[in-house]
Scaffold this active site. Sequence first.
Site, PDB file in Angstrom:
ATOM      1  N   GLY A  20     -86.143   3.470  53.079  1.00  0.00           N
ATOM      2  CA  GLY A  20     -86.783   2.522  52.456  1.00  0.00           C
ATOM      3  C   GLY A  20     -86.340   2.717  50.865  1.00  0.00           C
ATOM      4  N   SER A  21     -85.299   3.090  50.646  1.00  0.00           N
ATOM      5  CA  SER A  21     -85.003   3.229  49.363  1.00  0.00           C
ATOM      6  C   SER A  21     -84.676   1.923  48.521  1.00  0.00           C
ATOM      7  CB  SER A  21     -83.546   3.987  48.987  1.00  0.00           C
ATOM      8  OG  SER A  21     -82.465   3.146  49.394  1.00  0.00           O
ATOM      9  N   ARG A  75     -88.912  -8.683  72.730  1.00  0.00           N
ATOM     10  CA  ARG A  75     -88.440  -8.989  71.443  1.00  0.00           C
ATOM     11  C   ARG A  75     -89.486  -9.863  70.792  1.00  0.00           C
ATOM     12  NH1 ARG A  75     -84.472  -6.931  69.104  1.00  0.00           N
ATOM     13  NH2 ARG A  75     -83.115  -6.684  70.882  1.00  0.00           N
ATOM     14  N   MET A 130     -83.917  -2.313  61.093  1.00  0.00           N
ATOM     15  CA  MET A 130     -82.903  -2.208  62.284  1.00  0.00           C
ATOM     16  C   MET A 130     -83.383  -2.707  63.630  1.00  0.00           C
ATOM     17  SD  MET A 130     -80.661  -0.634  60.608  1.00  0.00           S
ATOM     18  CE  MET A 130     -79.284  -0.001  61.586  1.00  0.00           C
ATOM     19  N   ARG A 131     -83.734  -4.275  63.336  1.00  0.00           N
ATOM     20  CA  ARG A 131     -84.108  -5.040  64.837  1.00  0.00           C
ATOM     21  C   ARG A 131     -83.377  -6.000  64.679  1.00  0.00           C
ATOM     22  NH1 ARG A 131     -86.287  -3.529  68.877  1.00  0.00           N
ATOM     23  NH2 ARG A 131     -87.646  -5.434  69.039  1.00  0.00           N
ATOM     24  N   ASN A 148     -82.061 -10.348  53.247  1.00  0.00           N
ATOM     25  CA  ASN A 148     -81.628  -9.106  53.773  1.00  0.00           C
ATOM     26  C   ASN A 148     -80.652  -8.784  52.838  1.00  0.00           C
ATOM     27  OD1 ASN A 148     -81.330  -7.339  55.571  1.00  0.00           O
ATOM     28  ND2 ASN A 148     -79.294  -8.103  56.453  1.00  0.00           N
ATOM     29  N   HIS A 192     -77.237  -6.250  52.782  1.00  0.00           N
ATOM     30  CA  HIS A 192     -75.981  -5.740  53.730  1.00  0.00           C
ATOM     31  C   HIS A 192     -74.750  -5.037  53.098  1.00  0.00           C
ATOM     32  CE1 HIS A 192     -73.854  -5.677  57.554  1.00  0.00           C
ATOM     33  NE2 HIS A 192     -72.500  -5.876  56.909  1.00  0.00           N
ATOM     34  N   SER A 207     -73.972  -7.368  49.748  1.00  0.00           N
ATOM     35  CA  SER A 207     -74.380  -8.674  49.765  1.00  0.00           C
ATOM     36  C   SER A 207     -75.815  -8.751  49.932  1.00  0.00           C
ATOM     37  CB  SER A 207     -73.512  -9.489  50.769  1.00  0.00           C
ATOM     38  OG  SER A 207     -72.189  -9.201  50.639  1.00  0.00           O
ATOM     39  N   ASP A 259     -76.301 -11.245  60.203  1.00  0.00           N
ATOM     40  CA  ASP A 259     -75.464 -11.017  58.886  1.00  0.00           C
ATOM     41  C   ASP A 259     -74.495 -12.186  58.579  1.00  0.00           C
ATOM     42  OD1 ASP A 259     -76.488  -8.508  58.763  1.00  0.00           O
ATOM     43  OD2 ASP A 259     -74.657  -7.537  59.543  1.00  0.00           O
ATOM     44  N   GLU A 307     -77.052  -1.537  45.507  1.00  0.00           N
ATOM     45  CA  GLU A 307     -77.801  -2.386  46.140  1.00  0.00           C
ATOM     46  C   GLU A 307     -79.197  -2.389  45.566  1.00  0.00           C
ATOM     47  OE1 GLU A 307     -78.520  -1.262  50.415  1.00  0.00           O
ATOM     48  OE2 GLU A 307     -76.460  -0.686  50.644  1.00  0.00           O
TER      49      GLU A 307
HETATM   50  C1  GRF Z   1     -78.748   0.042  53.414  1.00  0.00           C
HETATM   51  O1  GRF Z   1     -77.773   0.477  53.335  1.00  0.00           O
HETATM   52  C2  GRF Z   1     -78.891  -1.563  53.545  1.00  0.00           C
HETATM   53  O2  GRF Z   1     -77.820  -2.013  53.045  1.00  0.00           O
HETATM   54  C3  GRF Z   1     -78.636  -1.847  55.158  1.00  0.00           C
HETATM   55  O3  GRF Z   1     -79.649  -0.701  55.400  1.00  0.00           O
HETATM   56  C4  GRF Z   1     -79.864   0.289  54.588  1.00  0.00           C
HETATM   57  C5  GRF Z   1     -81.285   0.632  54.165  1.00  0.00           C
HETATM   58  O4  GRF Z   1     -81.336   1.743  53.146  1.00  0.00           O
HETATM   59  N1  GRF Z   1     -79.180  -2.902  55.444  1.00  0.00           N
HETATM   60  P1  GRF Z   1     -82.872   2.032  52.519  1.00  0.00           P
HETATM   61  O5  GRF Z   1     -83.570   2.320  53.704  1.00  0.00           O
HETATM   62  O6  GRF Z   1     -83.199   0.783  51.797  1.00  0.00           O
HETATM   63  O7  GRF Z   1     -82.652   3.162  51.894  1.00  0.00           O
END
Ligand code: GRF
Length: 321
Positions: A15-16, A67, A92-93, A109, A111, A138, A147, A176
């Site tokens: 969750g950064s 789902r 991650m879903r 989102n 990516h 992106s 994506d 990001e």
């Molecule tokens: C990041 O690399 C983001 O681009 C991808 O998943 C990762 C999430 O990292 N979608 P974090 O949990 O936000 O640290």
Amino acid sequence: MAEKAKIAILISGRGSNMAAMVYAAKSSDCPYDIVLVASNDPDAPGLKLAEAEGIATFAHPHKGLTRETHDGIMHDAIVASGAEYVALAGYMRILSDGFVRKWTDHMINIHPSLLPKYKGLDTYQRAIDAGDSVAGCSVHLVTAELDDGPVLAQTEVAILPDDDADSLASRILIAEHQLYPATLAKYVTREADPDWILTQIRERALALEETHERTSFGAPGWRVGSKTTGKYFAYFAQSHHGEASIALLVKTAGLDKQSALIDADPELYYAPKFYGKSGWIAIRLDTGRTDWDHIASRLYSSWCQVAPKRLTRMIAIADQF
Ligand code: GRF
């Protein structure tokens, strides 16, 4: 400042990016608040951070659920939080079509690649293996295809000669954390951005038959008919004659129609100055509650007023079927 947009963030892990948005939202001029951090994994480390920051959290494991059922549970939690937008941050879903449809244009989102390159996983190694000199990240709108939605913003990150996937990933992550909060801020305030509004008008005006754009006294305008004999059916007015800051000018059927509209909604409509008794009307575009279908139908009515007979006659015939 207008009311802040309410955001729910979905995470599955560290969750950064979520943290970057949470900290950005602490600034008083940030146009959004984070109202919920939700996860499919109750042990996601990011949830603890969100809790410590006083943000409501929600977790529901997906194990054993279809789902659709799991997405439905997440959707209900998001709606209950009052969120108007969903920001995916390492969620991650794969999302069901139904969930994506419910949040159309309201879900974004991040990516870790320069989309459309390298959708899916393993983006860093794929960029290195391809011999690319730049990688990046992106932010995009989420559509049913993974994506694949329209890209809102990107940051390029140079690939160093001795980069491996990890070193490149950690540098892209810095990018990001800059890109996501800033793009989210821009996106949730797009309805106040004159360029965005102009694009919306332009798309709808030029979607009508035999139209073209021509500037009139500095204002973008749209005409129907040929380039030489075409007639204006709409103008985009920005800070025009000290009136409302942004408005669309269109022609109504006449003075009766013009005054009926103004009487019905005086906050939205006004009689533009210097247009005399012509039936032209101004529709404010800076109310923050623009109904774009309504704008499209007003543009169409105006187009019908001035379009050459040969075009309107065909429509009159088509309308009979
Ligand atoms: C990041 O690399 C983001 O681009 C991808 O998943 C990762 C999430 O990292 N979608 P974090 O949990 O936000 O640290």
